[in-house]
Design an enzyme around this catalytic site. Sequence first.
Site, mmCIF file in Angstrom:
data_model
loop_
_atom_site.group_PDB
_atom_site.id
_atom_site.type_symbol
_atom_site.label_atom_id
_atom_site.label_comp_id
_atom_site.label_asym_id
_atom_site.label_seq_id
_atom_site.Cartn_x
_atom_site.Cartn_y
_atom_site.Cartn_z
ATOM 1 N N ASN A 26 0.869 -1.185 0.000
ATOM 2 C CA ASN A 26 0.000 0.000 0.000
ATOM 3 C C ASN A 26 0.903 1.232 0.000
ATOM 4 O O ASN A 26 1.459 1.598 1.027
ATOM 5 C CB ASN A 26 -0.908 -0.017 1.241
ATOM 6 C CG ASN A 26 -1.761 1.234 1.325
ATOM 7 O OD1 ASN A 26 -1.907 1.964 0.340
ATOM 8 N ND2 ASN A 26 -2.330 1.485 2.493
ATOM 9 N N TRP A 27 1.024 1.839 -1.174
ATOM 10 C CA TRP A 27 1.935 2.983 -1.302
ATOM 11 C C TRP A 27 1.336 4.285 -0.762
ATOM 12 O O TRP A 27 2.020 5.300 -0.692
ATOM 13 C CB TRP A 27 2.311 3.186 -2.776
ATOM 14 C CG TRP A 27 3.247 2.164 -3.317
ATOM 15 C CD1 TRP A 27 3.802 1.106 -2.647
ATOM 16 C CD2 TRP A 27 3.751 2.098 -4.659
ATOM 17 N NE1 TRP A 27 4.617 0.391 -3.485
ATOM 18 C CE2 TRP A 27 4.598 0.975 -4.734
ATOM 19 C CE3 TRP A 27 3.562 2.868 -5.806
ATOM 20 C CZ2 TRP A 27 5.269 0.618 -5.906
ATOM 21 C CZ3 TRP A 27 4.209 2.513 -6.979
ATOM 22 C CH2 TRP A 27 5.065 1.401 -7.024
ATOM 23 N N LYS A 28 0.057 4.264 -0.476
ATOM 24 C CA LYS A 28 -0.633 5.471 0.018
ATOM 25 C C LYS A 28 -0.381 6.642 -0.942
ATOM 26 O O LYS A 28 -0.301 6.428 -2.149
ATOM 27 C CB LYS A 28 -0.207 5.801 1.446
ATOM 28 C CG LYS A 28 -0.225 4.571 2.354
ATOM 29 C CD LYS A 28 -0.023 4.900 3.804
ATOM 30 C CE LYS A 28 0.114 3.598 4.579
ATOM 31 N NZ LYS A 28 -0.138 3.725 5.986
ATOM 32 N N HIS A 85 -9.806 1.111 4.737
ATOM 33 C CA HIS A 85 -8.511 1.305 5.391
ATOM 34 C C HIS A 85 -8.706 2.287 6.553
ATOM 35 O O HIS A 85 -9.497 3.227 6.452
ATOM 36 C CB HIS A 85 -7.484 1.837 4.379
ATOM 37 C CG HIS A 85 -6.090 1.830 4.932
ATOM 38 N ND1 HIS A 85 -5.630 2.810 5.772
ATOM 39 C CD2 HIS A 85 -5.066 0.946 4.780
ATOM 40 C CE1 HIS A 85 -4.378 2.530 6.113
ATOM 41 N NE2 HIS A 85 -4.016 1.409 5.539
ATOM 42 N N GLU A 143 -7.095 4.727 7.540
ATOM 43 C CA GLU A 143 -6.890 6.145 7.205
ATOM 44 C C GLU A 143 -8.131 6.712 6.508
ATOM 45 O O GLU A 143 -8.471 7.881 6.670
ATOM 46 C CB GLU A 143 -5.632 6.294 6.329
ATOM 47 C CG GLU A 143 -4.380 6.084 7.166
ATOM 48 C CD GLU A 143 -3.179 5.563 6.406
ATOM 49 O OE1 GLU A 143 -3.182 5.589 5.158
ATOM 50 O OE2 GLU A 143 -2.234 5.105 7.069
ATOM 51 N N GLU A 157 -5.844 -5.061 10.531
ATOM 52 C CA GLU A 157 -4.830 -4.023 10.739
ATOM 53 C C GLU A 157 -5.148 -3.254 12.029
ATOM 54 O O GLU A 157 -5.957 -2.312 12.000
ATOM 55 C CB GLU A 157 -4.843 -3.044 9.565
ATOM 56 C CG GLU A 157 -4.524 -3.675 8.230
ATOM 57 C CD GLU A 157 -3.902 -2.652 7.301
ATOM 58 O OE1 GLU A 157 -2.720 -2.811 6.973
ATOM 59 O OE2 GLU A 157 -4.567 -1.689 6.931
ATOM 60 N N GLY A 181 2.010 2.142 10.794
ATOM 61 C CA GLY A 181 2.997 3.212 10.683
ATOM 62 C C GLY A 181 3.675 3.586 11.988
ATOM 63 O O GLY A 181 4.345 4.615 12.073
ATOM 64 N N SER A 217 2.939 -2.257 10.528
ATOM 65 C CA SER A 217 4.382 -2.287 10.802
ATOM 66 C C SER A 217 5.061 -3.605 10.433
ATOM 67 O O SER A 217 5.960 -4.074 11.137
ATOM 68 C CB SER A 217 4.652 -1.915 12.260
ATOM 69 O OG SER A 217 4.242 -0.579 12.493
ATOM 70 N N GLY A 237 2.556 -1.195 4.384
ATOM 71 C CA GLY A 237 2.567 0.219 4.007
ATOM 72 C C GLY A 237 3.988 0.718 3.829
ATOM 73 O O GLY A 237 4.626 0.483 2.791
ATOM 74 N N GLY A 238 4.515 1.372 4.857
ATOM 75 C CA GLY A 238 5.832 2.021 4.784
ATOM 76 C C GLY A 238 6.929 1.163 4.176
ATOM 77 O O GLY A 238 7.665 1.623 3.293
HETATM 78 C C1 PEP Z 1 -1.051 0.147 5.912
HETATM 79 O O1 PEP Z 1 -0.991 1.262 5.452
HETATM 80 O O2 PEP Z 1 -2.016 -0.576 5.649
HETATM 81 C C2 PEP Z 1 0.023 -0.325 6.787
HETATM 82 C C3 PEP Z 1 -0.069 -1.515 7.310
HETATM 83 O O3 PEP Z 1 1.058 0.542 7.003
HETATM 84 P P1 PEP Z 1 2.455 0.200 7.726
HETATM 85 O O4 PEP Z 1 2.967 -1.083 7.146
HETATM 86 O O5 PEP Z 1 3.332 1.357 7.410
HETATM 87 O O6 PEP Z 1 2.179 0.052 9.180
#
Ligand code: PEP
Length: 239
Positions: A14-16, A94, A96, A164, A170, A204, A225-226
Amino acid sequence: MVNLDKYSSIFIANWKLNGNSSFLKDYYEKLKVNSNNCTIICSSSIYLKSLKGNNENLFCGAQDVSFYKKGAYTGELSASMLKDNNIDFCLVGHSERRQYFAETNNIVNIKTTNLIEENIIPVICIGETLEQKENKLTEEVLSTQIKDSIPNTANHQNVLIAYEPVWAIGTGLTPTLSEINQVHELIKNFDQKYINFKVLYGGSVKSSNSKEINELRYVDGCLIGGASLKVDEFNTIIS
Ligand code: PEP
């Protein structure tokens, strides 16, 4: 529709709101897809079309879809438009989007329904906040999210669930391995109809913890994500 049963694990990047054309070019030159796994890249919508390579185990996913099917809704992108552009997956709910764009379980339910109608696999994200976890409300929160966001047309072949925990996204924090496994088991057992659903873990995930998380009995893959923004890191995770 993509045949999910074919894959032992599913990994979603997930590049956001990140990336641009040169980032994409470099990423795709270096990306090493493992053929046992389903790898899905969720970029910003504007780049979705440029992602489709010729690797049969690599797919594009959107990060969101409109609640509406068509009409006077400026700025929106419908499920049928995603299908028309060969998009096979789409994140919905999600945290966010729930937090910053007021996405409710009811909205997630309708978006999911629209995606299933277009043979796009929705990835329904659920998870509790830290406050809810501390108040021992995880089970209640997740069961409501599942009951209210997953439509009756959903089954283990046309929908993915991503657990999640909001507090893990994050932050560098993760639940313990046994907590992750227990929550995934719980999700699959809320109702007999979810028993075969694939449930991914997100929050994470990085190369140093992905293997042990993915090896857990009730975990069917990861949403990243990150760490997915660094191609070498992502290559290690999906390898
Ligand atoms: C996400 O955005 O769904 C996510 C899991 O982010 P991260 O891996 O950065 O925690």
